[in-house]
Design a protein around this motif. Sequence first.
Motif, short mmCIF file in Angstrom:
data_model
loop_
_atom_site.label_atom_id
_atom_site.label_comp_id
_atom_site.label_asym_id
_atom_site.label_seq_id
_atom_site.Cartn_x
_atom_site.Cartn_y
_atom_site.Cartn_z
N THR A 480 39.54 -22.25 55.41
CA THR A 480 39.53 -21.51 53.88
C THR A 480 40.84 -21.70 53.49
OG1 THR A 480 39.44 -19.39 54.81
CG2 THR A 480 37.26 -20.51 54.66
N HIS A 481 41.75 -21.32 54.24
CA HIS A 481 43.50 -21.05 53.92
C HIS A 481 43.97 -22.21 54.50
CE1 HIS A 481 41.50 -17.17 53.29
NE2 HIS A 481 42.63 -16.77 52.60
N SER A 502 36.31 -29.77 54.54
CA SER A 502 36.06 -28.34 54.52
C SER A 502 34.64 -28.02 53.92
CB SER A 502 37.33 -27.73 53.75
OG SER A 502 37.13 -26.16 53.65
N LYS A 503 33.78 -27.32 54.80
CA LYS A 503 32.39 -26.91 54.63
C LYS A 503 32.42 -25.59 54.16
CE LYS A 503 30.41 -30.03 57.93
NZ LYS A 503 29.51 -30.27 59.12
N ALA A 504 33.32 -24.55 54.40
CA ALA A 504 33.33 -23.26 53.93
C ALA A 504 34.02 -23.16 52.69
CB ALA A 504 34.18 -22.33 54.88
N GLY A 505 34.75 -23.93 51.92
CA GLY A 505 35.08 -23.71 50.83
C GLY A 505 36.38 -23.23 50.85
N LEU A 506 37.39 -23.96 50.14
CA LEU A 506 38.77 -23.53 50.28
C LEU A 506 39.04 -22.42 49.21
CD1 LEU A 506 40.87 -27.11 50.45
CD2 LEU A 506 40.37 -25.60 52.31
N LYS A 527 37.35 -30.53 42.26
CA LYS A 527 36.01 -30.84 42.13
C LYS A 527 35.10 -30.23 43.33
CE LYS A 527 36.65 -34.99 39.41
NZ LYS A 527 36.78 -36.54 39.24
N LEU A 528 35.65 -30.21 44.24
CA LEU A 528 34.95 -29.98 45.83
C LEU A 528 35.00 -28.29 45.90
CD1 LEU A 528 35.93 -32.95 48.15
CD2 LEU A 528 33.84 -32.71 46.82
N HIS A 529 36.00 -27.73 45.40
CA HIS A 529 36.13 -26.35 45.74
C HIS A 529 36.75 -25.19 44.58
CE1 HIS A 529 36.40 -27.56 50.12
NE2 HIS A 529 37.29 -28.54 49.57
N GLY A 530 35.80 -25.91 43.40
CA GLY A 530 36.47 -25.08 41.98
C GLY A 530 35.56 -23.96 42.17
N GLU A 531 34.64 -23.67 42.89
CA GLU A 531 33.71 -22.42 42.75
C GLU A 531 34.46 -21.30 43.59
OE1 GLU A 531 29.96 -22.94 43.67
OE2 GLU A 531 29.51 -24.04 41.68
N THR A 532 35.42 -21.86 44.71
CA THR A 532 35.85 -20.75 45.63
C THR A 532 37.48 -20.73 45.62
OG1 THR A 532 35.95 -22.58 47.22
CG2 THR A 532 34.00 -21.19 47.27
N ILE A 533 38.10 -21.69 44.93
CA ILE A 533 39.51 -21.74 45.16
C ILE A 533 40.16 -20.58 44.43
CG2 ILE A 533 39.83 -23.30 43.16
CD1 ILE A 533 42.11 -23.33 46.18
N GLU A 534 41.13 -19.79 44.74
CA GLU A 534 41.78 -18.50 44.20
C GLU A 534 43.06 -19.01 43.89
OE1 GLU A 534 40.82 -14.97 46.23
OE2 GLU A 534 38.31 -15.33 46.08
N LEU A 535 43.81 -19.43 44.56
CA LEU A 535 45.13 -19.67 44.90
C LEU A 535 45.58 -21.34 45.09
CD1 LEU A 535 48.20 -17.65 46.15
CD2 LEU A 535 47.96 -20.14 46.76
N LEU A 536 46.33 -21.76 44.05
CA LEU A 536 46.61 -23.03 43.95
C LEU A 536 48.17 -23.13 43.72
CD1 LEU A 536 45.90 -26.08 44.87
CD2 LEU A 536 45.52 -26.22 42.34
N ALA A 553 41.23 -26.83 34.66
CA ALA A 553 40.57 -26.07 33.69
C ALA A 553 39.10 -26.04 33.63
CB ALA A 553 41.11 -26.43 32.17
N ARG A 554 38.66 -27.25 33.94
CA ARG A 554 37.27 -27.70 33.96
C ARG A 554 36.38 -27.16 34.95
NH1 ARG A 554 36.51 -33.89 33.36
NH2 ARG A 554 37.77 -33.41 31.47
N ASN A 555 37.00 -27.06 36.24
CA ASN A 555 36.05 -26.81 37.47
C ASN A 555 36.64 -25.45 38.12
OD1 ASN A 555 34.86 -29.48 37.73
ND2 ASN A 555 36.73 -30.12 37.69
N CYS A 556 37.81 -25.03 38.10
CA CYS A 556 38.22 -23.88 38.73
C CYS A 556 38.19 -22.41 38.10
CB CYS A 556 39.78 -24.21 39.38
SG CYS A 556 40.06 -25.53 40.30
N LEU A 557 36.97 -22.27 38.24
CA LEU A 557 36.68 -20.81 37.30
C LEU A 557 37.06 -19.57 37.78
CD1 LEU A 557 32.91 -21.91 35.97
CD2 LEU A 557 35.51 -22.10 34.74
N SER A 558 37.13 -19.79 39.33
CA SER A 558 37.47 -18.50 40.09
C SER A 558 39.11 -18.53 40.47
CB SER A 558 36.94 -18.44 41.57
OG SER A 558 35.57 -18.62 41.25
N LEU A 559 39.86 -19.42 39.95
CA LEU A 559 41.34 -19.26 39.93
C LEU A 559 42.04 -18.22 39.30
CD1 LEU A 559 43.52 -21.27 41.37
CD2 LEU A 559 43.80 -22.36 39.17
#
Length: 715
Positions: A480-481, A502-506, A527-536, A553-559
């Motif tokens: 995850t990290h 990564s199955k748990a979500g980065l 695309k694969l982790h847009g729902e979980t990613i918080e820091l990039l 902007a299209r996928n990372c709503l939790s960033l």
Amino acid sequence: MSEVFDFSDVGAFRSGSFLPNPKDSSLFLSPANLVDLYLLPHKRSRVCAPFVVSEEAKQQPSIEVLPDECLFEVFRRLPGGKERSACACVSKHWLMLLSSITRDEVSVPQVNQSKSQEVDEIKADEEESNGYLSRSLEGKKATDVRLAAIAVGTAGRGGLGKLSIRGNASTRGLTNLGLKAISRGSPSLRALSLWNLSSISDEGLSDVANGCRSLEKIDLCNCPSLTDKGLIAIAMNCPNLMSVAVESCSNIGNETLQALGRFCPKLKCVSIKNCPLVGDQGIASLFTSAGHNLTKTKLESLNITDVSLAVIGHYGREMTDLSLVDLQNVNERGFWVMGKGQGLQKLGSLSVTACQGASDLGLGAVGEGCPNLKLFAVRKCLRISDNGVVSFAKVAGSLESLQIEECHMITQRGFFGILANCGEKLKALALANCLGIRDMNFGFLLAPHCDSLRSLTIRNCPGFDDSGLCLLAKICPKLTHVDLSGLESITDAGIVPLVQSSKAGLVKVNLSKCINLSDNAVSAISKLHGETIELLNLDGCRRVTDTSLIEIARNCLSLSELDVSQSGITDYGVTALAAAKQMNLQILSVAGCSLISDKSVPFLMALGKTLVGMNIQHCPGISFGATSNLLDQLWRMASVSNDHSHPFYVPVCLAESSAASSVLGLLLLAVGVSCVASWGFGRGRKPRRPILVVFSFSKPRFCRFLLWFVMQPSS
């Protein structure tokens, strides 16, 4: 020459006609000038003896000539701490005199039954001084007068509980007299920190020991005048002492540790650093006496040998946290005996740094002797190799976090050997600045997988490349990290398989200074982790362009935090980022992006609706006019917004070469602070909106602009 007035005509005095003209006020002796007054004791309140006034005393106020004994008796009869604090404001003389009065010397006046309630309130006021207040003095502010003021002022307002004094080369006003004032006026003191104070000696520390018997924590750093005598007094008079830290005190040695072990039954934490007089005798005495209580110990840059480590391994039965740093006289045998001592059964955290005696043999013994070890960090130990870390991973069954830094004999064989033998509890693995990491093209059994690993850090290891990442993707499926900063050799071919596995979500991904990454890797993450990613973090990735920002902007709503500094993004990418209405971005950094121009300023303004921090420094394409316009818009938005979750901006303009702009910046800062005070504190509450401070550095050819987050929104 003194004038003598003889009032011998008692009858005239009684009748009120002892003066030729009673209405002539000029013949009266002014009360303000009567200083030296001598009266014979009389049962009646009438004057029948001559009194003398000296010419010299006429120049002084009458209150100042009272002897200290008289003032002492007056001050100690004041009803409460507030009254004594008010008297301390009269003069430094009164302040220092009040600071010399201890709580035991304060006398509560005898009163009748009708005033008993008032006396109870006074006593309750004094009993509230239980040490709730904290005070700190630094540099030139550290003086005896300030310490006396702290001692007197905090006595009736909760009591002083924590005092920190940090001096420097210009600290000259602090002596033992200041600590004496603290010892008399602050018996509730529980924590004392003295740093860089050459004028403090054993006398001052002894006064603290005698007056502050509730002391629980003491921290001494670079106090060359202190010796064992002062700390022995602390140990003997402060039975509640729980934590002692001594650093760079050249005259403190083994006798101090012996006294701590003998007289401090509650001692839990000990930190000794760079004290040349501390040796094996002191460490042995401390642990043989207090080893059943000590839980945390740090030994750094000491002249101790294998004997000390053997004693720790045998008597440290309650030890949970141990740190050994720069012990040059400790050999391989010391670590081996410490592990074989079977006394560190409760040790949960061990850190070994710059100890040349640490080797593979000692590491294996420590792993066997510490069955509950959960965190192990080894740094700058050049004799640790692949065999040592692999054998340690096999025997340390409870290990949850392993940190390896600057151990250049460790290769990829050792790194993957850890993952294969760490068991089912390892959650975090960090490898940093290990120059021995190289792609050795070795065959390795991949089973079993390291399913427990959640956090992986491989930082600044130049030999780690795509083949290593592909292997990690096969054996670490639940990361995850991920922190791969500084790996210049990796490309999209290594990152994409790791991201896909990564199955748990980065959640947090740091790819800073990975100069060979492109938009393909960022798109895969989005695309694969847009729902979980918080820091990039993509700082320094020059091949990352606007395509990446569009996918983000299209996928990372939790960033919530994005860093694309020194990348290839342009105004179009910032526009796409601002157009994402469902994003809740809080921190954005586009520093050093030379392709960003004034066209991005309106979209940065739109992002400001949710941001609490932004970094746009080193952007030469943003002009001074655009910066001014942005500042104006920030002010307008802050003034008209009724949404308390919106950032409150305080602009501060500081020009590097213009004194006028600096003055303007200070004025704007004052205006901003006053606005914050009137908006929030003036209404009796803290401001609920976060505050941003804007620093603008102007130069002839470009403008550097920085938004710095300084206050989190309070709940």
